[in-house]
Motif scaffolding. Structure first.
Motif, mmCIF file in Angstrom:
data_model
loop_
_atom_site.group_PDB
_atom_site.id
_atom_site.type_symbol
_atom_site.label_atom_id
_atom_site.label_comp_id
_atom_site.label_asym_id
_atom_site.label_seq_id
_atom_site.Cartn_x
_atom_site.Cartn_y
_atom_site.Cartn_z
ATOM 1 N N ILE A 1 -20.462 -3.940 -9.168
ATOM 2 C CA ILE A 1 -18.450 -4.547 -8.801
ATOM 3 C C ILE A 1 -18.095 -3.378 -9.878
ATOM 4 O O ILE A 1 -17.895 -1.771 -10.177
ATOM 5 C CB ILE A 1 -18.707 -5.379 -9.273
ATOM 6 N N ILE A 2 -16.805 -3.430 -9.188
ATOM 7 C CA ILE A 2 -15.812 -1.776 -9.699
ATOM 8 C C ILE A 2 -14.560 -3.044 -10.387
ATOM 9 O O ILE A 2 -13.842 -3.955 -10.371
ATOM 10 C CB ILE A 2 -15.330 -1.461 -8.397
ATOM 11 N N ASN B 1 -16.858 1.676 -12.449
ATOM 12 C CA ASN B 1 -18.553 1.063 -11.064
ATOM 13 C C ASN B 1 -18.728 1.007 -12.377
ATOM 14 O O ASN B 1 -19.656 0.986 -13.193
ATOM 15 C CB ASN B 1 -19.532 2.625 -10.668
ATOM 16 N N SER C 1 -1.483 -0.308 -8.206
ATOM 17 C CA SER C 1 -1.860 -1.436 -7.486
ATOM 18 C C SER C 1 -0.077 -2.143 -7.619
ATOM 19 O O SER C 1 -0.338 -2.328 -8.172
ATOM 20 C CB SER C 1 -2.946 -2.825 -7.242
ATOM 21 N N ARG D 1 0.772 -1.319 -0.019
ATOM 22 C CA ARG D 1 -0.257 0.138 0.149
ATOM 23 C C ARG D 1 1.043 1.189 0.641
ATOM 24 O O ARG D 1 2.037 1.178 0.846
ATOM 25 C CB ARG D 1 -1.078 0.027 1.314
ATOM 26 N N ASN E 1 -7.023 -2.516 -6.384
ATOM 27 C CA ASN E 1 -6.687 -1.454 -5.868
ATOM 28 C C ASN E 1 -8.604 -0.712 -5.919
ATOM 29 O O ASN E 1 -8.250 -0.471 -7.219
ATOM 30 C CB ASN E 1 -5.989 -0.426 -5.448
ATOM 31 N N ASN E 2 -9.429 -1.226 -5.665
ATOM 32 C CA ASN E 2 -11.206 -0.228 -5.356
ATOM 33 C C ASN E 2 -11.155 1.161 -5.589
ATOM 34 O O ASN E 2 -11.890 1.906 -6.129
ATOM 35 C CB ASN E 2 -12.035 -1.281 -4.349
ATOM 36 N N GLN E 3 -10.005 1.511 -4.320
ATOM 37 C CA GLN E 3 -10.650 2.472 -3.862
ATOM 38 C C GLN E 3 -10.416 4.150 -5.301
ATOM 39 O O GLN E 3 -8.970 3.924 -5.850
ATOM 40 C CB GLN E 3 -9.204 3.489 -3.457
ATOM 41 N N ILE E 4 -11.712 5.250 -4.984
ATOM 42 C CA ILE E 4 -11.740 5.871 -6.765
ATOM 43 C C ILE E 4 -9.986 6.630 -6.995
ATOM 44 O O ILE E 4 -10.036 6.504 -7.946
ATOM 45 C CB ILE E 4 -13.267 6.463 -6.564
#
Lengths: 246, 193
Positions: free
Chosen positions: B134-135, B124, B103, B65, B95-98
């Motif tokens: 889901i992303i 999205n 990653s 991270r 990684n899903n964060q906007i």
């Protein structure tokens, strides 16, 4: 000899008169075109949607009514209008809410064939088609995407989504005149969406007038109606049925 | 009488008529980046032998991270692959964060450590009320360190629920030979015909 001649001639005369009367009677009994083109219209209210909305506690409500024109007692152009909505929380706590109006236009055909010796009746066995459309707004909120590895769970809202959905319906049902001009009937509908899902669009869970957004649905209507026929009195006053011109 | 039967019958149909809704999601929601391992031997005289699927032993993969404040990478607590044997393909979560567009993974081949950073966009994708959202991702670039990994190539940019080979990691056969003879233990590399 004279007596025989008188007998035969009187018998033939009677026979010819009887035949003529019978022909005349036949003409009157089976008038080929006695039904006028426009036979009034029926205003209907769907009771099934109202009852199911109040009995089933599934967050879906619907109410609808319609107007049906009677053309020659064979064709019934129909216009239906209604309001429907749904409020649903999924197993993952996603909220869906919609309210909207819908309209349908179509025609029913009377499949009941009138037998020559049967009594005149206003009861119908109908099959028909409808084209339905609804433009409505909906909200999808609290959409959580769990992400356990990066610890990056996110929640989204999709407020004020708007869409128009079009569908067609195949209808089959009956209508019975229970009291003078009061009609009761039911019909079963097979509904099929024409509008395609747009990839990436937040699709609605429920479509007003169509039901659950499954691509195809079954519907049931139980209608109460009143038939307005302004020309009926005028026709009743006529003693003789109009005959067709040869 | 007929009318009464009609009314009773139709009301019974009405009461039996119910719209059962199924709240269970039957769609797959697992979005993964699939990485396959290949051995590159560009000098091989037989063309078909130049690229071969390869499996490795003692493979460990862990996410890194990126801390934007300190500018340093921190290991994610859980390990994706822990000393796994006979691995020729790995599935990794991006990684899903906007606001996160990359990653990074620490990939350890026995004792040699490489990192692989995938630069991607997050999209999205709303499925349904039952399944939620889901992303998915679109890979932009992949960069790796080259201690054991020779190179990386993006095969399919879209990362979604479809089982597809997104990235190919190539290992140089010459480097493996060197590693074998020196300090790095790369004994358990297998080639697939």
């Amino acid at each position: 000899m004279r007596i025989i001649f008188v007998y035969i001639s009187s018998f033939l005369l009677c026979l010819s008169i009887n035949t003529a009367v019978a022909q005349k009677k036949k003409q009157i009994a089976i008038p080929t075109d006695t039904i006028p083109w426009v036979n009034g219209f029926t205003v209907q209210v769907d009771v099934a949607s109202l009852v199911s909305s109040s009995l089933m506690n599934n967050g879906i409500y619907s109410s609808e009514g319609g107007i049906q024109l009677d053309l020659k007692h064979k064709f019934f152009p129909t216009y239906e209008i209604g309001a429907a909505g749904a409020s649903k929380v999924s197993a993952d706590n996603i909220n869906f809410k919609t309210n909207g109006f819908f309209q349908r236009i179509g025609v029913d055909f009377n499949l009941r064939k009138k037998k020559p010796d049967s009594k005149p009746t206003n009861n119908l066995f109908v099959a028909g088609l409808r084209l339905g459309a609804s433009n409505f707004n909906y909200n999808v909120t609290n959409v959580t995407i769990p992400e356990n590895y990066w610890n990056a769970s996110t929640t989204f809202d999709y407020p004020s989504q708007n869409t128009t959905r079009i569908w067609y319906e195949i209808v089959i049902g009956v209508q019975v005149e229970v009291i003078h001009n009061f009609y009761m009937g039911w019909n079963i509908r097979n509904k099929n969406l024409i509008s395609k899902e747009v990839l990436g669009q937040v699709s609605p869970w429920y479509i007003p007038g169509f039901g659950l957004n499954n691509g195809a649905n079954w519907g049931f209507n139980y209608t109460l109606g009143y038939h307005f026929w302004p020309q009926k009195k005028m026709l009743k006053n006529r003693k003789v049925f109009p005959l067709t011109k040869k | 009488m007929k009318k009464i039967i009609f009314i009773v019958l139709t009301f019974s149909i009405l009461l039996n008529f119910s719209c059962a809704t199924d709240d269970t999601c039957i769609q797959t929601k697992y979005v993964k980046l699939t990485v396959n391992f290949y051995l590159a031997n560009p000098t091989d005289t037989i063309i078909s032998n130049r690229i071969k699927v390869m499996s490795v032993d003692s493979l460990s993969v862990q996410g890194l991270r990126f801390d934007s404040i300190t500018g340093l990478y921190q290991l994610v607590d859980s390990i994706l692959y822990n000393n796994q044997k006979r691995v020729s393909t790995i599935d990794l979560p991006l990684n899903n964060q906007i606001n996160i567009k990359r990653s990074t993974f620490k990939i350890r081949f026995n004792t040699i450590v490489d990192t692989m950073t995938v630069f991607h966009s997050n999209i999205n994708d709303y499925l349904s009320l039952e399944c939620g959202c889901i992303i998915t991702h679109a890979i932009d670039t992949v960069i790796t360190t080259n201690h054991f990994i020779d190179s990386a190539r993006i095969n399919i940019h879209d990362v979604n629920t479809i089982n597809a080979e997104n990235i190919r990691l190539y290992f140089d056969s010459a480097k493996i030979k060197i590693n074998k003879s020196t300090t790095i233990n790369a004994n358990n590399i297998r080639l697939h015909k």
